[in-house]
Design an enzyme around this catalytic site. Structure first.
Site, PDB file in Angstrom:
ATOM      1  N   ASP A 146      -1.760  -0.501 -21.415  1.00  0.00           N
ATOM      2  CA  ASP A 146      -2.638  -1.288 -20.524  1.00  0.00           C
ATOM      3  C   ASP A 146      -3.683  -2.148 -21.226  1.00  0.00           C
ATOM      4  O   ASP A 146      -3.960  -3.248 -20.776  1.00  0.00           O
ATOM      5  CB  ASP A 146      -3.447  -0.385 -19.559  1.00  0.00           C
ATOM      6  CG  ASP A 146      -2.654   0.044 -18.362  1.00  0.00           C
ATOM      7  OD1 ASP A 146      -1.447  -0.186 -18.339  1.00  0.00           O
ATOM      8  OD2 ASP A 146      -3.260   0.625 -17.450  1.00  0.00           O
ATOM      9  N   CYS A 200      17.543  -8.485  -8.348  1.00  0.00           N
ATOM     10  CA  CYS A 200      16.963  -8.492  -7.000  1.00  0.00           C
ATOM     11  C   CYS A 200      17.879  -9.216  -6.014  1.00  0.00           C
ATOM     12  O   CYS A 200      17.893  -8.895  -4.820  1.00  0.00           O
ATOM     13  CB  CYS A 200      15.594  -9.170  -7.007  1.00  0.00           C
ATOM     14  SG  CYS A 200      14.277  -8.103  -7.607  1.00  0.00           S
ATOM     15  N   CYS A 206      10.553  -5.901  -0.369  1.00  0.00           N
ATOM     16  CA  CYS A 206       9.183  -5.621  -0.808  1.00  0.00           C
ATOM     17  C   CYS A 206       8.208  -6.633  -0.209  1.00  0.00           C
ATOM     18  O   CYS A 206       7.112  -6.273   0.228  1.00  0.00           O
ATOM     19  CB  CYS A 206       9.092  -5.607  -2.336  1.00  0.00           C
ATOM     20  SG  CYS A 206       9.780  -7.072  -3.124  1.00  0.00           S
ATOM     21  N   CYS A 210       5.121  -5.429   2.493  1.00  0.00           N
ATOM     22  CA  CYS A 210       3.716  -5.361   2.038  1.00  0.00           C
ATOM     23  C   CYS A 210       2.775  -5.579   3.216  1.00  0.00           C
ATOM     24  O   CYS A 210       2.794  -6.633   3.846  1.00  0.00           O
ATOM     25  CB  CYS A 210       3.468  -6.412   0.955  1.00  0.00           C
ATOM     26  SG  CYS A 210       1.724  -6.445   0.484  1.00  0.00           S
ATOM     27  N   CYS A 226      -4.001  -7.041  -2.668  1.00  0.00           N
ATOM     28  CA  CYS A 226      -3.177  -5.857  -2.945  1.00  0.00           C
ATOM     29  C   CYS A 226      -3.987  -4.568  -2.744  1.00  0.00           C
ATOM     30  O   CYS A 226      -5.086  -4.413  -3.287  1.00  0.00           O
ATOM     31  CB  CYS A 226      -2.639  -5.943  -4.383  1.00  0.00           C
ATOM     32  SG  CYS A 226      -1.670  -4.506  -4.847  1.00  0.00           S
ATOM     33  N   CYS A 253      -1.084   2.039  -4.144  1.00  0.00           N
ATOM     34  CA  CYS A 253      -0.136   1.801  -3.055  1.00  0.00           C
ATOM     35  C   CYS A 253       1.263   1.798  -3.657  1.00  0.00           C
ATOM     36  O   CYS A 253       1.481   1.271  -4.742  1.00  0.00           O
ATOM     37  CB  CYS A 253      -0.445   0.459  -2.391  1.00  0.00           C
ATOM     38  SG  CYS A 253       0.811  -0.102  -1.232  1.00  0.00           S
ATOM     39  N   CYS A 256       5.718  -1.303  -1.893  1.00  0.00           N
ATOM     40  CA  CYS A 256       6.715  -2.280  -2.365  1.00  0.00           C
ATOM     41  C   CYS A 256       7.715  -1.646  -3.328  1.00  0.00           C
ATOM     42  O   CYS A 256       8.737  -2.250  -3.654  1.00  0.00           O
ATOM     43  CB  CYS A 256       6.053  -3.519  -2.961  1.00  0.00           C
ATOM     44  SG  CYS A 256       4.934  -3.189  -4.316  1.00  0.00           S
TER      45      CYS A 256
END
Ligand code: B12
Ligand code: SF4
Ligand code: SF4
Length: 360
Positions: A146, A200, A206, A210, A226, A253, A256
């Site tokens: 990260d 995809c 997704c 959302c 988001c 969350c 998605c």
């Protein structure tokens, strides 16, 4: 020398497996076309208040937009991924609005930054050992989870770990998207793996699922909308027009990813540290909202949930009660609307009004 270097690649992959990673691959340390979207994303304000994403070098250029600029010595990026899925329901399978939802990645016994970095260091050490003695003095490596100047998902794609889905997550054909990523930048030129092809297709599940329309278009996420950003990163009050869409989300969350067909048969992780802590799967909202400072520290010691602090967690729990359609929460919301924490109190006042209106 070339064959010795190809041995290093094989050694790195074995070391990654031994360290407990499910996937590992090599990407060139190149500025690929996806990175060109990063400055546009920042300029459009999509990072919200996450100022660290806007870090710039002495020339004023965004650090994360170009690895060639920020780490000119780097030749390859080793990308490792570990599955954090456990055998528990998806948020879309449990619809009790009286209970909250903490995202799957945050149930863990150990913070993923620590769990992934510990393993990356093991791979980094194996790399140093594998490099021929005459190359060692010039060898540079840096491990990040990260915090490095790296858009990890772009390198994960080019390392063949998975493709960037329309929900912007890295998806692996066999493992799904419940993956944490970690990267090791190295000055060593290792043969890259093939990029993962986008699978995809025509799917848009997704984007449709959302609740706050945060996926503006395929591969483009607006953090400001988001729920993950709102519940984890956003300090102070949450914009009122987004609160109803947050539903019962307390921290992060998963929607998605829950609806993604590639996660239908996602395997469970074998890493014991990702087993959920007691009470965190589908947690009781009252428990979270009334949590004392002492209990918060005890329950969330070494957990990623500390990031939102007790104030954020209780603010989020109050909003979730407002969305619960359960009037039994009214006395607690009344009490919380006088809370000494102004953000909890403000959230609770909104929640009370919203709960009454939505159940009239
Ligand atoms: C900031 C951040 C967030 C922000 C912003 C998310 C985002 N999509 O950018 C918030 C707080 C919202 C967030 C949420 C989550 N995060 Co987060 N986050 C990060 C972090 C620290 C930086 C990401 C970043 O640079 N974003 C900037 C944008 C521009 O980059 P991007 O979305 O990756 O977009 C690239 C692609 O979309 C690409 N692209 C590819 N094709 C195309 C095509 C077109 C047309 C366009 C326009 C773009 C495009 O362009 C972009 C690069 O410029 C990374 C770690 C890291 N250092 O990379 C973790 C990371 C991405 N997060 C992670 C996780 C687990 C999550 C959550 C699942 C947590 C949760 N359950 O709540 C959610 C998922 C939400 C989602 N759908 O993305 C994992 C993802 C693992 C995976 N399998 O992909 C990471 C890699 C952390 C880790 N070390 O494992 N996160
Ligand atoms: S994490 Fe939730 S709010 Fe964010 S884009 Fe995915 S579904 Fe939307
Ligand atoms: S839900 Fe469909 S469009 Fe979205 S990431 Fe998964 S496969 Fe891609």
């Amino acid at each position: 020398m070339a064959s010795q270097i190809s041995d290093v690649k094989a050694i790195v992959k074995v070391a990654a497996e031994e360290a407990g990673f499910d996937l590992a691959g090599i990407a060139p340390a190149a500025d690929t076309s996806e990175l060109k979207h990063f400055p546009e994303w920042i300029a459009a304000g999509r990072a919200g208040e996450m100022k660290y994403l806007e870090a710039r070098d002495d020339q004023g250029d965004l650090k994360r937009a170009s690895l060639a600029r920020v780490a000119p010595w780097a030749r390859s990026v080793i990308v490792c991924a570990i599955n954090y899925n456990t055998e528990n329901p998806y948020s879309t399978q449990t619809n009790d609005l009286s209970r909250g939802w903490i995202s799957r990645y945050a149930w863990s016994r150990e913070d993923y930054h620590d769990a992934v970095l510990r393993r990356l260091k093991q791979v980094e050490a194996a790399l140093h050992e594998a490099v021929p003695a005459e190359l060692q003095p010039a060898l540079i490596t840096r491990s990040y989870v990260d915090t490095g100047p790296v858009v990890e998902r772009v390198f994960a794609k080019y390392a063949g770990v998975g493709w960037v889905g329309k929900n912007t997550c890295i998806i692996n054909q066999k493992k799904g998207s419940w993956l944490f990523l970690g990267v090791i930048l190295t000055s060593l030129e290792l043969a890259p793996d093939l990029p993962a092809p986008d699978r995809c297709g025509t799917c848009t599940r997704c984007i449709e699922a959302c609740p706050t329309d945060a996926i503006l278009a395929p591969y483009q996420l607006d953090s400001n909308k988001c729920i993950s950003y709102l519940t984890i990163e956003k300090r102070g009050p949450i914009p009122e027009d987004l609160r109803a869409g947050m539903g019962r989300h307390i921290f992060g969350c998963d929607i998605c990813q829950d609806v993604c067909p590639w996660n239908r048969k996602a395997p469970a992780s074998t890493a014991p540290e990702f087993e959920p802590r007691p009470g965190l799967v589908n947690p009781a909202l009252g428990w979270l909202a009334e949590m004392s400072g002492e209990e918060f520290r005890a329950v969330f010691r070494g957990s990623p949930i500390r990031r939102t602090k007790r104030s954020g967690l209780r603010r989020n729990a109050a909003i979730a009660m407002g969305n619960s359609r359960n009037r039994e929460f009214l006395p607690l919301l009344e009490q919380l609307s006088r809370d000494e924490d102004e953000f909890v109190a403000e959230g609770a006042r909104w929640a009370k009004t919203h709960l009454i209106r939505s159940t009239e």
